[in-house]
Design an enzyme around this catalytic site. Structure first.
Site, PDB file in Angstrom:
ATOM      1  N   LYS A 142       0.842  -1.198   0.000  1.00 30.55           N
ATOM      2  CA  LYS A 142       0.000   0.000   0.000  1.00 30.55           C
ATOM      3  C   LYS A 142       0.879   1.250   0.000  1.00 30.55           C
ATOM      4  CE  LYS A 142      -2.629  -1.612   3.630  1.00 30.55           C
ATOM      5  NZ  LYS A 142      -2.873  -3.056   3.722  1.00 30.55           N
ATOM      6  N   GLN A 148      -5.388  -1.320   9.953  1.00 27.22           N
ATOM      7  CA  GLN A 148      -5.031  -2.653   9.451  1.00 27.22           C
ATOM      8  C   GLN A 148      -5.585  -3.737  10.373  1.00 27.22           C
ATOM      9  OE1 GLN A 148      -3.443  -3.223   6.513  1.00 27.22           O
ATOM     10  NE2 GLN A 148      -3.704  -5.399   6.830  1.00 27.22           N
ATOM     11  N   ASP A 196     -11.547   2.098   3.647  1.00 30.53           N
ATOM     12  CA  ASP A 196     -11.712   0.640   3.656  1.00 30.53           C
ATOM     13  C   ASP A 196     -13.186   0.261   3.467  1.00 30.53           C
ATOM     14  OD1 ASP A 196      -9.833  -1.381   3.831  1.00 30.53           O
ATOM     15  OD2 ASP A 196      -9.422  -1.053   5.959  1.00 30.53           O
TER      16      ASP A 196
HETATM   17  N1  GUN Z   1      -6.671  -7.169   6.545  1.00 33.38           N
HETATM   18  C1  GUN Z   1      -6.877  -8.018   5.511  1.00 33.38           C
HETATM   19  N2  GUN Z   1      -7.501  -7.376   4.512  1.00 33.38           N
HETATM   20  C2  GUN Z   1      -7.702  -6.124   4.922  1.00 33.38           C
HETATM   21  C3  GUN Z   1      -8.301  -4.968   4.315  1.00 33.38           C
HETATM   22  O1  GUN Z   1      -8.795  -4.987   3.196  1.00 33.38           O
HETATM   23  N3  GUN Z   1      -8.304  -3.848   5.080  1.00 33.38           N
HETATM   24  C4  GUN Z   1      -7.769  -3.801   6.328  1.00 33.38           C
HETATM   25  N4  GUN Z   1      -7.834  -2.664   7.008  1.00 33.38           N
HETATM   26  N5  GUN Z   1      -7.207  -4.838   6.909  1.00 33.38           N
HETATM   27  C5  GUN Z   1      -7.172  -5.984   6.198  1.00 33.38           C
END
Ligand code: GUN
Length: 243
Positions: free
Chosen positions: A2, A46, A69
């Site tokens: 990211k 996350q 998200d």
């Molecule tokens: N952990 C696994 N996939 C994701 C996601 O798409 N967003 C977030 N914030 N955490 C994750």
């Protein structure tokens, strides 16, 4: 990934790294600080969070306008309702639909089977497919005869977190198969000692499917791309409001 993608397109990003023992109150305080910072257009907490922290509580505290998200309960609620639009669509589900659209796979009236019912992928991707007029079935750990159901699907979204669970013989010839799984399996031939495999047996399924995404390199990069898109949309919305 990211961070790297943000740098490539010119989105400034930074991490707030907190110790695993951080209290829920301190984490929420951090989220509130980011909420009120006008230089920030997107916040991503996350997941998974440590067990002592209430995930729902934390996700609910993220400003709706910055919830890139799309995990705020209000966003998920709107995503699930007819005639309502969420401010942000969760990134992995959004990426799955983008892959189908760009590959020219028609969705309307088609049988779609989603394997898995997580809040992050299974549930929201099912809602998106339903909104696009697919007939959607969700297969999960308590479903009997999943093979029989999956074999009828024109579109399969595999998001169960089970390595190579979906076999080639479960796929209808010509079906579109999107593999969301990223499972680490032991592999002594690799320097790291492991390799990533999907929820679909790619070797077998690729001989039968009309379209199929690889792991790694399929859904993962799309998820990151959709995160950038959501962030850009959020920033544009903010700019329009202040003009
Ligand atoms: N952990 C696994 N996939 C994701 C996601 O798409 N967003 C977030 N914030 N955490 C994750």
């Amino acid at each position: 990934m990211k961070r790297k993608a943000c740098a490539e397109v010119g989105i400034k990003s930074f991490d707030v790294d907190l110790p695993e023992q951080v209290s829920e109150a301190d984490l929420v305080k951090q989220v509130h600080e980011l909420n009120v910072n006008p230089d920030i257009h997107g916040i991503l907490v996350q997941l998974p969070l440590p067990r002592h922290i209430n995930e729902e509580k934390v996700l609910t505290e993220i400003s709706l306008e910055k919830d890139v998200d799309g995990f705020h309960p209000l966003n998920i609620g709107k995503l699930s309702m007819k005639g309502r639009e969420p401010l942000f669509v969760p990134c992995t589900p959004k990426g799955c639909l983008e892959l189908l659209h760009r590959s020219g796979v028609s969705i309307k009236g088609k049988k779609a089977v989603v394997v898995g019912r997580s809040n992050i992928v299974g549930l929201p991707v099912s809602m998106l497919l339903l909104k696009e007029d697919a007939t959607v079935t969700i297969v999960h750990s308590r479903t009997s005869e999943p093979e029989r159901i999956i074999r009828e699907a024109d579109i399969v979204i595999a998001a169960a977190g089970q390595p190579m669970m979906v076999k080639g013989s479960w796929i209808k010839p010509g079906a579109a198969v999107i593999d969301v799984g990223t499972n680490a399996v032991d592999d002594p031939t690799k320097k790291s000692g492991y390799r990533l495999v999907g929820d679909v047996d790619f070797e077998e399924a690729s001989k039968v499917a009309g379209w199929i995404t690889p792991v790694p390199g399929g859904v993962g990069p799309m998820t990151v791309t959709m995160l950038l898109q959501n962030t850009l949309e959020g920033a544009k919305r903010k700019l329009e409001q202040s003009n």
